[in-house]
Design a protein around this motif. Structure first.
Motif, PDB file in Angstrom:
ATOM      1  N   ASP A  58      24.196  21.924  26.560  1.00 43.60           N
ATOM      2  CA  ASP A  58      24.990  21.041  28.022  1.00 43.60           C
ATOM      3  C   ASP A  58      23.368  19.436  27.267  1.00 43.60           C
ATOM      4  N   PRO A  59      23.733  18.204  27.516  1.00 43.88           N
ATOM      5  CA  PRO A  59      22.920  16.853  27.631  1.00 43.88           C
ATOM      6  C   PRO A  59      22.450  17.045  28.624  1.00 43.88           C
ATOM      7  N   ILE A  60      21.354  16.476  28.202  1.00 42.96           N
ATOM      8  CA  ILE A  60      20.192  15.804  29.251  1.00 42.96           C
ATOM      9  C   ILE A  60      20.946  14.374  30.218  1.00 42.96           C
ATOM     10  N   ASP A  61      19.981  14.149  31.238  1.00 46.84           N
ATOM     11  CA  ASP A  61      20.574  13.343  31.716  1.00 46.84           C
ATOM     12  C   ASP A  61      19.898  11.471  31.391  1.00 46.84           C
ATOM     13  N   VAL A  62      20.335  10.816  30.373  1.00 47.78           N
ATOM     14  CA  VAL A  62      19.214   9.878  30.105  1.00 47.78           C
ATOM     15  C   VAL A  62      18.319   9.668  30.697  1.00 47.78           C
ATOM     16  N   GLU A  63      17.520   9.074  31.739  1.00 45.44           N
ATOM     17  CA  GLU A  63      16.692   8.589  32.853  1.00 45.44           C
ATOM     18  C   GLU A  63      15.967   9.892  32.746  1.00 45.44           C
ATOM     19  N   ASP A  64      15.616  11.066  32.470  1.00 47.04           N
ATOM     20  CA  ASP A  64      14.690  12.543  32.467  1.00 47.04           C
ATOM     21  C   ASP A  64      14.504  12.108  31.009  1.00 47.04           C
ATOM     22  N   PHE A  65      15.472  12.097  30.264  1.00 42.83           N
ATOM     23  CA  PHE A  65      14.630  12.424  29.131  1.00 42.83           C
ATOM     24  C   PHE A  65      13.705  11.421  28.549  1.00 42.83           C
ATOM     25  N   VAL A  66      14.594  10.132  28.879  1.00 45.78           N
ATOM     26  CA  VAL A  66      13.450   9.020  28.708  1.00 45.78           C
ATOM     27  C   VAL A  66      11.950   8.918  29.241  1.00 45.78           C
ATOM     28  N   GLU A  67      12.020   9.560  30.171  1.00 48.44           N
ATOM     29  CA  GLU A  67      11.047  10.068  31.432  1.00 48.44           C
ATOM     30  C   GLU A  67       9.759  10.987  30.704  1.00 48.44           C
ATOM     31  N   THR A  68      10.789  11.932  30.470  1.00 45.30           N
ATOM     32  CA  THR A  68       9.836  13.710  30.100  1.00 45.30           C
ATOM     33  C   THR A  68       9.348  13.272  28.747  1.00 45.30           C
ATOM     34  N   ALA A  69      10.275  12.640  27.691  1.00 44.06           N
ATOM     35  CA  ALA A  69       9.716  12.392  26.725  1.00 44.06           C
ATOM     36  C   ALA A  69       8.491  11.284  25.719  1.00 44.06           C
ATOM     37  N   SER A  70       8.708  10.399  26.688  1.00 48.89           N
ATOM     38  CA  SER A  70       7.609   9.911  26.487  1.00 48.89           C
ATOM     39  C   SER A  70       6.689  10.156  27.518  1.00 48.89           C
ATOM     40  N   ASN A 110      10.190   3.877  23.689  1.00 42.98           N
ATOM     41  CA  ASN A 110      10.161   2.170  24.513  1.00 42.98           C
ATOM     42  C   ASN A 110      11.234   1.351  24.453  1.00 42.98           C
ATOM     43  N   ASP A 111      10.899   1.178  23.137  1.00 40.15           N
ATOM     44  CA  ASP A 111      12.856  -0.174  22.467  1.00 40.15           C
ATOM     45  C   ASP A 111      13.798   0.150  23.510  1.00 40.15           C
ATOM     46  N   ILE A 112      14.451   1.551  23.808  1.00 38.77           N
ATOM     47  CA  ILE A 112      15.066   1.515  24.311  1.00 38.77           C
ATOM     48  C   ILE A 112      15.515   1.778  25.590  1.00 38.77           C
ATOM     49  N   ALA A 113      14.437   2.081  25.988  1.00 38.39           N
ATOM     50  CA  ALA A 113      14.310   1.869  27.837  1.00 38.39           C
ATOM     51  C   ALA A 113      14.610   0.602  28.031  1.00 38.39           C
ATOM     52  N   ILE A 114      13.869  -0.122  27.126  1.00 41.56           N
ATOM     53  CA  ILE A 114      13.248  -2.022  27.445  1.00 41.56           C
ATOM     54  C   ILE A 114      15.353  -2.267  27.463  1.00 41.56           C
ATOM     55  N   GLN A 115      15.063  -1.910  26.778  1.00 41.30           N
ATOM     56  CA  GLN A 115      16.904  -2.664  26.325  1.00 41.30           C
ATOM     57  C   GLN A 115      18.406  -2.010  27.281  1.00 41.30           C
ATOM     58  N   GLN A 116      17.690  -0.444  27.782  1.00 39.49           N
ATOM     59  CA  GLN A 116      18.658  -0.041  28.706  1.00 39.49           C
ATOM     60  C   GLN A 116      17.770  -0.442  30.067  1.00 39.49           C
ATOM     61  N   ASP A 117      17.207  -1.079  30.298  1.00 34.81           N
ATOM     62  CA  ASP A 117      16.806  -0.570  31.797  1.00 34.81           C
ATOM     63  C   ASP A 117      16.428   0.669  32.647  1.00 34.81           C
ATOM     64  N   LEU A 118      15.042   1.201  31.431  1.00 39.76           N
ATOM     65  CA  LEU A 118      15.082   2.146  32.269  1.00 39.76           C
ATOM     66  C   LEU A 118      13.227   2.899  31.799  1.00 39.76           C
ATOM     67  N   GLU A 119      12.831   3.432  32.765  1.00 41.29           N
ATOM     68  CA  GLU A 119      11.750   3.697  32.724  1.00 41.29           C
ATOM     69  C   GLU A 119      11.050   4.936  31.800  1.00 41.29           C
ATOM     70  N   VAL A 120       9.581   4.411  31.755  1.00 40.14           N
ATOM     71  CA  VAL A 120       9.236   5.387  30.926  1.00 40.14           C
ATOM     72  C   VAL A 120       7.865   5.822  31.096  1.00 40.14           C
ATOM     73  N   ALA A 121       6.743   6.795  30.400  1.00 40.89           N
ATOM     74  CA  ALA A 121       5.967   7.632  32.005  1.00 40.89           C
ATOM     75  C   ALA A 121       4.811   6.657  31.344  1.00 40.89           C
ATOM     76  N   ASP A 122       3.932   6.258  32.506  1.00 46.50           N
ATOM     77  CA  ASP A 122       2.822   5.542  31.752  1.00 46.50           C
ATOM     78  C   ASP A 122       1.870   5.502  32.711  1.00 46.50           C
ATOM     79  N   ASP A 123       1.089   6.847  33.410  1.00 42.62           N
ATOM     80  CA  ASP A 123       0.287   7.410  34.139  1.00 42.62           C
ATOM     81  C   ASP A 123      -0.984   7.116  33.999  1.00 42.62           C
ATOM     82  N   PRO A 124      -1.701   6.813  33.607  1.00 45.80           N
ATOM     83  CA  PRO A 124      -3.313   6.870  32.871  1.00 45.80           C
ATOM     84  C   PRO A 124      -3.707   8.345  33.460  1.00 45.80           C
ATOM     85  N   LYS A 125      -4.044   8.379  35.064  1.00 41.92           N
ATOM     86  CA  LYS A 125      -4.305   9.695  35.668  1.00 41.92           C
ATOM     87  C   LYS A 125      -3.774  10.905  35.453  1.00 41.92           C
ATOM     88  N   LEU A 126      -2.322  11.076  34.937  1.00 36.24           N
ATOM     89  CA  LEU A 126      -1.706  11.911  34.454  1.00 36.24           C
ATOM     90  C   LEU A 126      -2.015  12.467  33.300  1.00 36.24           C
TER      91      LEU A 126
END
Length: 200
Positions: A58-70, A110-126
């Protein structure tokens, strides 16, 4: 909710498992050059058609993939930096490879996320929490043993994630996932080679 998802992603990225608390004593690993050569040879012998072998995935949701993969990429980089500081010379070349490859992959994502207005993970505390968890699971293991085992678990999970993304109907995500799968498989093979030679 986002922090909870990122925390789960990072824990999965680290490949944490109860099995890491029961590792046997292992011998010194073989040289990194030999391990890298063995892994490259094994990967080269496999066809690059991961997405063709299992079209039922099954393909994954694009937003979930970008966040999880990053998030997984960031965890790989942070734990590799720890390996350079706390691990032995036996794993330094592998750790440097992880930093280089995952930095490059995260930049592309990140470049793909910027082009498609998606969010990447960037939480230093985590990231700090992930590093603390990495240290807490060591118990009687050496850092090398704990790091190599979580690398195997982490890359197995990441490969599954990218296999799902290779079926995405988003052309950019599909192409990114298919391009990175061979490298991720090589990383996994390298980690398994390190573990095998430690057990000798």
């Amino acid at each position: 909710m986002k922090n909870k998802l990122l925390k789960v992603a990072i824990i999965a990225a680290l490949g944490l498992s109860a099995a890491q608390l029961q590792a046997d004593e292992r011998a010194t690993a073989q040289t990194d050059d030999d391990i890298k050569a063995d892994a490259a040879e094994n990967v080269e012998s496999k066809p690059n058609n991961d997405w063709e072998q299992d079209m039922s995935t099954d393909p994954i949701d694009v937003e979930d993939f970008v966040e999880t993969a990053s998030a997984k990429g960031l965890a790989e980089i942070e734990t590799a930096r720890m390996a350079l500081d706390e691990g032995t010379q036996n794993i330094h070349q592998y750790a440097n490879r992880m930093i280089q490859d995952h930095k490059n992959a995260n930049k592309e994502l990140n470049d793909i996320a910027i082009q498609q207005d998606l969010e990447v993970a960037d939480d230093p505390k985590l990231m700090d929490k992930a590093k603390a968890m990495m240290l807490s699971i060591r118990e009687d293991e050496s850092f090398d043993e704990a790091y190599i085992e979580n690398q195997i678990n982490a890359h197995e999970e990441t490969i599954k994630l990218f296999e799902r993304a290779s079926h995405s109907d988003n052309d950019a995500i599909q192409a990114f996932a298919r391009e990175k799968l061979p490298t991720l498989r090589e990383h996994l093979q390298m980690a398994k080679q390190l573990q095998a030679h430690q057990k000798r």
